[in-house]
Write a protein that holds these residues in place. Structure first.
Motif, PDB file in Angstrom:
ATOM      1  N   PHE A 294     -48.772   3.059 -27.402  1.00 27.54           N
ATOM      2  CA  PHE A 294     -48.067   3.977 -26.561  1.00 27.54           C
ATOM      3  C   PHE A 294     -46.263   3.722 -26.613  1.00 27.54           C
ATOM      4  O   PHE A 294     -46.290   2.357 -27.010  1.00 27.54           O
ATOM      5  N   GLY A 295     -45.799   4.415 -26.453  1.00 26.41           N
ATOM      6  CA  GLY A 295     -44.142   3.838 -25.900  1.00 26.41           C
ATOM      7  C   GLY A 295     -43.442   5.760 -25.069  1.00 26.41           C
ATOM      8  O   GLY A 295     -43.860   5.974 -25.571  1.00 26.41           O
ATOM      9  N   GLY A 296     -41.951   5.118 -25.609  1.00 24.28           N
ATOM     10  CA  GLY A 296     -41.338   6.001 -25.173  1.00 24.28           C
ATOM     11  C   GLY A 296     -39.692   5.828 -25.119  1.00 24.28           C
ATOM     12  O   GLY A 296     -38.938   5.035 -25.745  1.00 24.28           O
ATOM     13  N   ASN A 297     -38.966   7.376 -25.028  1.00 26.19           N
ATOM     14  CA  ASN A 297     -37.587   7.044 -25.206  1.00 26.19           C
ATOM     15  C   ASN A 297     -36.766   6.744 -23.843  1.00 26.19           C
ATOM     16  O   ASN A 297     -37.383   7.705 -23.081  1.00 26.19           O
ATOM     17  N   ILE A 298     -35.185   6.044 -23.969  1.00 28.21           N
ATOM     18  CA  ILE A 298     -34.493   6.601 -23.409  1.00 28.21           C
ATOM     19  C   ILE A 298     -33.053   6.358 -23.971  1.00 28.21           C
ATOM     20  O   ILE A 298     -33.100   6.355 -24.319  1.00 28.21           O
ATOM     21  N   LEU A 299     -32.339   7.029 -22.589  1.00 30.54           N
ATOM     22  CA  LEU A 299     -31.366   7.127 -22.501  1.00 30.54           C
ATOM     23  C   LEU A 299     -30.608   6.040 -20.981  1.00 30.54           C
ATOM     24  O   LEU A 299     -30.760   6.508 -20.636  1.00 30.54           O
ATOM     25  N   HIS A 300     -29.892   5.690 -21.492  1.00 27.06           N
ATOM     26  CA  HIS A 300     -29.275   4.781 -21.089  1.00 27.06           C
ATOM     27  C   HIS A 300     -27.339   4.737 -20.556  1.00 27.06           C
ATOM     28  O   HIS A 300     -26.978   5.321 -21.680  1.00 27.06           O
ATOM     29  N   SER A 301     -26.755   3.528 -19.745  1.00 24.20           N
ATOM     30  CA  SER A 301     -26.014   3.274 -20.247  1.00 24.20           C
ATOM     31  C   SER A 301     -25.219   2.324 -20.126  1.00 24.20           C
ATOM     32  O   SER A 301     -23.710   2.661 -20.649  1.00 24.20           O
ATOM     33  N   PHE A 302     -25.784   1.690 -21.427  1.00 29.51           N
ATOM     34  CA  PHE A 302     -25.188   0.249 -21.764  1.00 29.51           C
ATOM     35  C   PHE A 302     -24.550   0.877 -23.261  1.00 29.51           C
ATOM     36  O   PHE A 302     -23.845  -0.585 -24.019  1.00 29.51           O
ATOM     37  N   ASN A 303     -25.248   1.808 -24.201  1.00 31.15           N
ATOM     38  CA  ASN A 303     -24.450   1.822 -24.607  1.00 31.15           C
ATOM     39  C   ASN A 303     -24.418   3.352 -25.517  1.00 31.15           C
ATOM     40  O   ASN A 303     -24.761   4.596 -26.227  1.00 31.15           O
ATOM     41  N   ILE A 304     -23.814   3.994 -24.649  1.00 26.94           N
ATOM     42  CA  ILE A 304     -23.166   5.369 -24.555  1.00 26.94           C
ATOM     43  C   ILE A 304     -22.637   5.777 -26.302  1.00 26.94           C
ATOM     44  O   ILE A 304     -22.951   6.936 -26.085  1.00 26.94           O
ATOM     45  N   PRO A 305     -21.620   5.539 -26.284  1.00 28.39           N
ATOM     46  CA  PRO A 305     -20.910   5.810 -27.657  1.00 28.39           C
ATOM     47  C   PRO A 305     -22.239   5.958 -28.713  1.00 28.39           C
ATOM     48  O   PRO A 305     -21.441   7.375 -29.360  1.00 28.39           O
ATOM     49  N   MET A 306     -22.444   5.098 -28.397  1.00 34.10           N
ATOM     50  CA  MET A 306     -23.970   4.987 -30.073  1.00 34.10           C
ATOM     51  C   MET A 306     -24.831   6.384 -29.670  1.00 34.10           C
ATOM     52  O   MET A 306     -24.836   6.891 -30.809  1.00 34.10           O
ATOM     53  N   GLN A 307     -24.955   6.707 -28.390  1.00 42.09           N
ATOM     54  CA  GLN A 307     -26.269   7.451 -28.450  1.00 42.09           C
ATOM     55  C   GLN A 307     -25.061   9.136 -28.242  1.00 42.09           C
ATOM     56  O   GLN A 307     -25.833   9.867 -28.947  1.00 42.09           O
ATOM     57  N   LEU A 308     -23.389   9.031 -27.793  1.00 42.08           N
ATOM     58  CA  LEU A 308     -23.280  10.147 -28.811  1.00 42.08           C
ATOM     59  C   LEU A 308     -22.632  11.074 -30.227  1.00 42.08           C
ATOM     60  O   LEU A 308     -22.742  11.419 -30.478  1.00 42.08           O
TER      61      LEU A 308
END
Length: 333
Positions: A294-308
């Protein structure tokens, strides 16, 4: 998560067809993705010994820790104590998953040997999963069953810290999320990015090649039954360039990416372990015994440059919309 490709969520376009449980698959010509590297060798090799992962106690995985470390280091928790997660009883199995999400629920299934996708009902897949290993002609892997808004959701609770940082819970309009009634991930019926709770069901021998989870999401991943083996590659600029070139080359089955990059660690996840994969980390996954995760995915505010950065890689490598984070632009806007 695996390709979701495992942690989701596949990054390469696949051909999809309907599964016929009466079809004889023994003589189907397999013309794609025949691996030219020896996976058994990669499982035993001492080469993948870089030390990236940190073992941690659940009580120390706090919001203050996130503020300090920014969720950039892979973490393993050997027990769920202190994490605030809730899981079913240890003997909970895939047949009970079927009972809670519905036997007619359609699931995307990956044929491991050909990397072709097919669609089965939960009843069909569970029938396959429960077939003795010696009688399985093919390896099928379910890595993208999102089960929010099903009865299964009531048995699973994510780590508390994940709830605190997930943009879906903290940024997305609550009234839209409350309007969601459809349990499947049909985009036409989706009112919010429905990526928070996945069930992964893999039989022994399943392998998901190197990938980055969609949108640069971070992943929480709990091995409820069985075991998993991960190869982890840090998202340094040179490694991300190599990854993008590898994806575009079309030669993924010829090259084990862990042999080409700067640093790769192989880690074994035992039953009961919880794993946290940070944004951008490149990973492959092997299943040494039948597993339920069981798991899941999240976006968060602590590594926005990597997400982009990962979002832009997906653009350049032309990842199909079906395999990307839903409403990514709206979430970041």
């Amino acid at each position: 998560m695996e390709a979701h490709a495992e942690s989701g969520r596949r990054l390469r376009r696949i051909t999809r067809r309907m599964y016929d449980e009466n079809e004889d698959l023994s003589d189907v010509e397999e013309i794609t993705n025949i691996r030219s590297f020896n996976l058994e060798e990669k499982l035993k090799s001492a080469s993948y010994n870089t030390n990236f992962v940190v073992m941690m106690d659940g009580k120390d995985f706090t919001y203050e820790y996130v503020q300090k470390e920014a969720l950039r280091i892979p973490l393993i928790f050997k027990t769920k104590d202190g994490l605030g997660i809730r899981m079913p009883d240890p003997d909970f199995n895939v047949s009970e998953v079927k009972g809670l999400v519905g036997s007619r629920r359609a699931v995307d299934v990956m044929d491991v040997s050909t990397q072709k996708g097919t669609e089965m009902s939960m009843a069909q897949f569970v029938r396959y999963y429960e077939t003795p290993e010696s009688e399985r002609d093919k390896l099928f892997n379910v890595i993208s069953l999102e089960f929010s808004h099903t009865k299964l959701e009531n048995l699973i609770k994510r780590p508390i810290v994940v709830d605190l940082v997930d943009w879906v819970d903290n940024m997305w309009p609550q009234h839209l999320k409350e309007k969601q009634t459809e349990a499947t991930n049909a985009i036409a019926e989706m009112k919010y990015p429905k990526v928070q709770k996945y069930c992964l069901m893999s039989v022994k021998g399943c392998y998901t090649d190197f990938h980055i989870d969609f949108g640069g999401t971070s992943v929480w991943y709990h091995v409820h039954r069985g075991e998993k083996v991960f190869w982890l590659i840090p998202p340094t600029p040179p490694n991300l360039v190599l990854y993008e070139e590898w994806v575009l080359s079309g030669k993924q089955s010829d090259v084990f990416l862990g042999d080409r990059v700067e640093g790769c660690q192989r880690v074994e996840l035992k039953q009961g372990y919880t794993f946290f994969i940070p944004s951008g980390w490149i990973h492959a996954v092997y299943t040494p015994e039948d597993a339920l995760v069981f798991g899941g995915n999240i976006l968060h505010s602590f590594n926005i440059p990597m997400q982009l950065t990962i979002y832009e890689i997906e653009n350049r490598t032309k990842v199909h919309a079906k395999f990307r984070y839903p409403f990514y632009y709206e979430m970041c806007w």
